[in-house]
Motif scaffolding. Structure first.
Motif, short mmCIF file in Angstrom:
data_model
loop_
_atom_site.label_atom_id
_atom_site.label_comp_id
_atom_site.label_asym_id
_atom_site.label_seq_id
_atom_site.Cartn_x
_atom_site.Cartn_y
_atom_site.Cartn_z
N GLU A 114 34.45 41.95 20.52
CA GLU A 114 35.21 40.64 19.65
C GLU A 114 35.21 40.01 21.24
O GLU A 114 36.36 38.72 20.93
N GLY A 115 35.50 40.37 22.39
CA GLY A 115 36.17 39.70 24.12
C GLY A 115 35.34 37.97 24.18
O GLY A 115 36.51 37.44 24.24
N ASP A 116 34.38 37.61 23.78
CA ASP A 116 33.30 36.51 23.71
C ASP A 116 34.63 35.46 22.80
O ASP A 116 34.76 33.95 23.52
N LYS A 117 34.99 36.00 21.44
CA LYS A 117 35.70 35.61 20.31
C LYS A 117 37.54 35.05 21.77
O LYS A 117 37.70 34.30 21.18
N ILE A 118 37.84 36.20 21.39
CA ILE A 118 39.35 36.52 22.46
C ILE A 118 39.47 35.77 23.78
O ILE A 118 40.26 34.50 23.60
#
Ligand code: SF4
Ligand code: SF4
Length: 337
Positions: free
Chosen positions: A269-273
């Motif tokens: 979920e790094g792209d959202k974080i």
């Protein structure tokens, strides 16, 4: 016999900005591992000391131009250097008069422990890694006593000392400085007259500016936490502490100019974080924090360098605008709209 007035005078002369004295029995009902009576069973009162954070220390973060002064001067510097010296001076006065003075300074390493009994050993109780180690290995050395280190909730202690109130953001607000101070304490067996719980005009406007300013959506606008302290109901917005720990360090790239766009490519979920669109879960936290620190290491004597403080700055802005604070400045805090 020494008086509360004498102790307060010593504290102010030694460099504290705020002093309040709380009845130690007001901790009745606190979880054992957060009850200072288990640190010093003979204590009669707790002396609360407030140390202002200069508004100028957060100017660089507010303008988005410079980020290392606040963690050095406004965080580590106060907790690690300035407050211990003041505690020392007050402690000398108490002990010169025959009373024991137990220091209770702040530290970034042990600030938000939820369970220190050593029974649960749940690694998710605290966002800070070293808490995990403490929670895993600590155990009580005395029957019916909690496992060390007993570490009280500083904001509740400040409330018990009559210094102000806990705002919706969970930050402690004082009439003098709003959210801009840090606390340190002493426990003593001196029979000092305690101050009452703060009953002045409400400081928190319940305006939600803090929640709206959060780059990770960490302060709930709907869910609240409600507790009772010494017969008083105290409430704040539910804070996602794991997410705050990551977002306050700069997980959202919009607040952290040191982070490359692909920094969290290996984090689930790094792209959202990185856009502040996902909470940071305990399992993701260490990796996110390591990456943030890699790109912007903590300064000497500083703590995790915050690239946020959005709630704190939003709060100062509204409290000053509404004329709530006793401390006045010739210019408004917020220069940009
Ligand atoms: S920003 Fe508003 S709601 Fe939040 S703590 Fe400050 S006064 Fe209270
Ligand atoms: S410090 Fe930053 S991340 Fe944490 S609650 Fe405040 S605004 Fe949100």
């Amino acid at each position: 016999m020494i008086t509360s007035e004498q102790v307060k005078k010593v504290a102010i002369e030694a460099g504290a900005d705020l002093v309040g004295i709380g009845d130690i029995e007001k901790f009745e009902g606190a979880p054992l591992e957060m009850d200072p009576r288990y640190v010093f069973p003979g204590a009669k009162v707790i002396i609360g000391l407030g140390f202002r954070i200069a508004r100028g220390y957060i100017r660089g973060i507010e303008e988005g131009t410079q980020f290392f002064q606040y963690p050095s001067m406004g965080y580590g510097g106060i907790n690690e250097v300035y407050a211990p010296i003041v505690i020392y001076e007050i402690g000398k006065f108490l002990e010169d008069n025959g009373y024991e003075a137990v220091a209770f300074r702040n530290t970034g390493g042990r600030g938000s422990i939820s369970d220190m009994t050593g029974k649960k050993g749940d690694l998710e109780f605290s966002p800070e890694l070293h808490h995990k180690r403490v929670v895993s290995y600590t155990h009580s050395l005395r029957e019916e006593f909690p496992a060390p280190d007993v570490f009280m909730h500083f904001r509740i202690a400040a409330y018990i000392c009559g210094l102000g109130e806990i705002g919706y953001s969970k930050m402690f607000l004082t009439p003098q400085f709003g959210p801009l101070q840090r606390f340190a304490f002493l426990l003593t067996d001196a029979p000092l007259k305690p101050d009452p719980i703060y009953s002045g005009p409400s400081l928190c406007l319940k305006c939600m500016a803090c929640a709206k300013a959060c780059p990770g959506g960490c302060i709930s606008t709907t869910e609240k936490v409600s507790i009772t302290i010494a017969g008083h109901k105290v409430e704040w917005g539910k804070l996602d502490e794991w997410s705050c720990f990551a977002y306050y360090m700069g997980a959202n790239i919009s607040t952290n100019p040191f982070l490359p766009e692909n920094a969290f490519k290996d984090v689930p979920e790094g792209d959202k974080i990185i856009k502040g669109k996902s909470p940071v879960r305990p399992q993701q936290y260490s990796k996110v924090a390591d990456i943030i620190n890699r790109y912007y290491p903590p300064p000497p004597n500083g703590y995790n360098p915050p690239k946020c403080g959005g709630c704190l700055r939003a709060c100062i802005n509204v409290l000053e605008k509404r004329g709530i604070l006793k401390g006045k400045f010739k210019t408004e805090f917020r220069k940009m709209t």
